[in-house]
Design a protein around this motif. Structure first.
Motif, short mmCIF file in Angstrom:
data_model
loop_
_atom_site.label_atom_id
_atom_site.label_comp_id
_atom_site.label_asym_id
_atom_site.label_seq_id
_atom_site.Cartn_x
_atom_site.Cartn_y
_atom_site.Cartn_z
N THR A 1 0.82 -1.19 0.00
CA THR A 1 0.00 0.00 0.00
C THR A 1 0.86 1.24 0.00
O THR A 1 2.08 1.18 0.02
CB THR A 1 -0.89 0.01 1.27
N GLU A 2 0.20 2.39 0.01
CA GLU A 2 0.94 3.65 0.00
C GLU A 2 1.69 3.89 1.30
O GLU A 2 2.55 4.76 1.36
CB GLU A 2 -0.04 4.79 -0.26
N THR A 3 1.37 3.10 2.36
CA THR A 3 2.00 3.31 3.65
C THR A 3 3.19 2.38 3.88
O THR A 3 3.67 2.25 4.98
CB THR A 3 0.98 3.09 4.78
N ASN B 1 -2.20 -7.06 3.20
CA ASN B 1 -3.20 -6.26 3.90
C ASN B 1 -2.88 -6.06 5.38
O ASN B 1 -3.64 -5.41 6.09
CB ASN B 1 -4.57 -6.94 3.78
N SER B 2 -1.74 -6.64 5.83
CA SER B 2 -1.46 -6.63 7.27
C SER B 2 -0.14 -5.99 7.65
O SER B 2 0.00 -5.50 8.78
CB SER B 2 -1.49 -8.06 7.82
N VAL B 3 0.83 -6.00 6.75
CA VAL B 3 2.15 -5.45 7.10
C VAL B 3 2.48 -4.26 6.21
O VAL B 3 2.04 -4.19 5.06
CB VAL B 3 3.25 -6.52 6.97
N LEU C 1 0.32 -14.52 0.75
CA LEU C 1 0.88 -13.27 0.23
C LEU C 1 -0.15 -12.16 0.30
O LEU C 1 0.14 -11.05 0.76
CB LEU C 1 1.36 -13.47 -1.21
N HIS C 2 -1.38 -12.44 -0.15
CA HIS C 2 -2.44 -11.44 -0.13
C HIS C 2 -2.81 -11.04 1.30
O HIS C 2 -3.09 -9.86 1.58
CB HIS C 2 -3.68 -11.96 -0.87
N GLN C 3 -2.80 -12.02 2.22
CA GLN C 3 -3.11 -11.71 3.61
C GLN C 3 -2.06 -10.76 4.20
O GLN C 3 -2.40 -9.80 4.91
CB GLN C 3 -3.16 -13.00 4.44
N LEU C 4 -0.81 -11.03 3.89
CA LEU C 4 0.26 -10.19 4.42
C LEU C 4 0.26 -8.80 3.80
O LEU C 4 0.59 -7.81 4.46
CB LEU C 4 1.62 -10.86 4.18
N ASN D 1 6.19 -7.23 11.63
CA ASN D 1 6.25 -5.80 11.89
C ASN D 1 7.33 -5.45 12.91
O ASN D 1 7.98 -4.40 12.81
CB ASN D 1 4.89 -5.31 12.39
N SER D 2 7.56 -6.36 13.88
CA SER D 2 8.61 -6.13 14.87
C SER D 2 9.99 -6.12 14.21
O SER D 2 10.82 -5.24 14.49
CB SER D 2 8.57 -7.22 15.95
#
Length: 216
Positions: free
Chosen positions: A3-5, A31-33, A26-29, A122-123
């Motif tokens: 994403t843009e973030t 949207n999550s990281v 892959l798609h789940q990640l 994320n950590s």
């Protein structure tokens, strides 16, 4: 992807066998990281890393012993700009073998939930590590003295360096002997002298030392 973030200069590389399950993960990640994410075939060599830092999420379930050794060796070459995160790690995978991975930063077991996987990734992206309490305790109890002896200080010979590099590829004593055109007994003698020089007790520690100290 991502994403843009997404965090600039960092990428998450999911290393596994291409499949519907891998694509779904892959798609789940995505949207999550907060990282750019890409899927990489575990059976193909690692290309030149162009990002500032690459997080390799390595699927242990899809790798045999030789493939593990190959990726450990490849990871050692890029250790300054990557971090290793082991996915689907067998519960009985020995701690010394985990420690042998260059830049090991996270270990995920099949029993862990998706939330823990996302939290761990994320950590690591923030510069932290993500380990179980038991593995963390193990690391704290290790003196790690063999890591502080540099290549220049070790006094190893060119032949011993060649043998070390073969160990990093997962080669057995017989295979090393065949590759270097020497006898198996000569290999054993070199290994004895090598282990003594770099202050290690076994092949796993020798590979870890080589990953820390040898460029190739």
């Amino acid at each position: 992807m991502g994403t843009e973030t997404v965090v600039k200069g960092k990428m998450l590389l999911l290393v596994t066998k291409p499949s519907l399950q891998a694509t779904a993960l892959l798609h789940q990640l995505e949207n999550s990281v907060n990282l750019a994410i890409r899927l990489h075939n575990i059976n193909k060599p690692l290309e030149t890393l162009t990002h500032g830092e690459t997080l390799i999420l390595f699927d242990m379930m899809q790798a045999d012993k030789k493939l593990l050794a190959c990726w450990q060796s490849l990871s050692g070459r890029y250790r300054n700009n990557l971090k290793i995160l082991l996915l689907n790690t067998p519960e009985d995978y020995p701690y010394p073998e985990i420690q042998a991975w260059p830049k090991i930063s996270a270990v995920f077991y099949p029993s862990m939930e998706e939330m823990q996987l996302v939290e761990g990734i994320n950590s690591v992206a923030r510069g932290e590590c993500y380990f179980t309490q038991r593995f963390t305790s193990y690391l704290l109890n290790q003196t790690g003295q063999y890591r502080y002896l540099s290549y220049e200080e070790s006094g190893i010979t060119q032949r011993e360096k060649e043998i070390l590099n073969k160990l990093r590829m997962g080669a057995s004593n017989v295979e090393i002997a065949q590759l270097l055109f020497i006898s198996e007994n000569t290999v054993k003698t070199h290994l004895y002298n090598l282990f003594r020089k770099i202050s290690v007790k076994n092949r796993t520690q020798a590979v870890s030392w080589a990953n820390d100290n040898l460029r190739r």
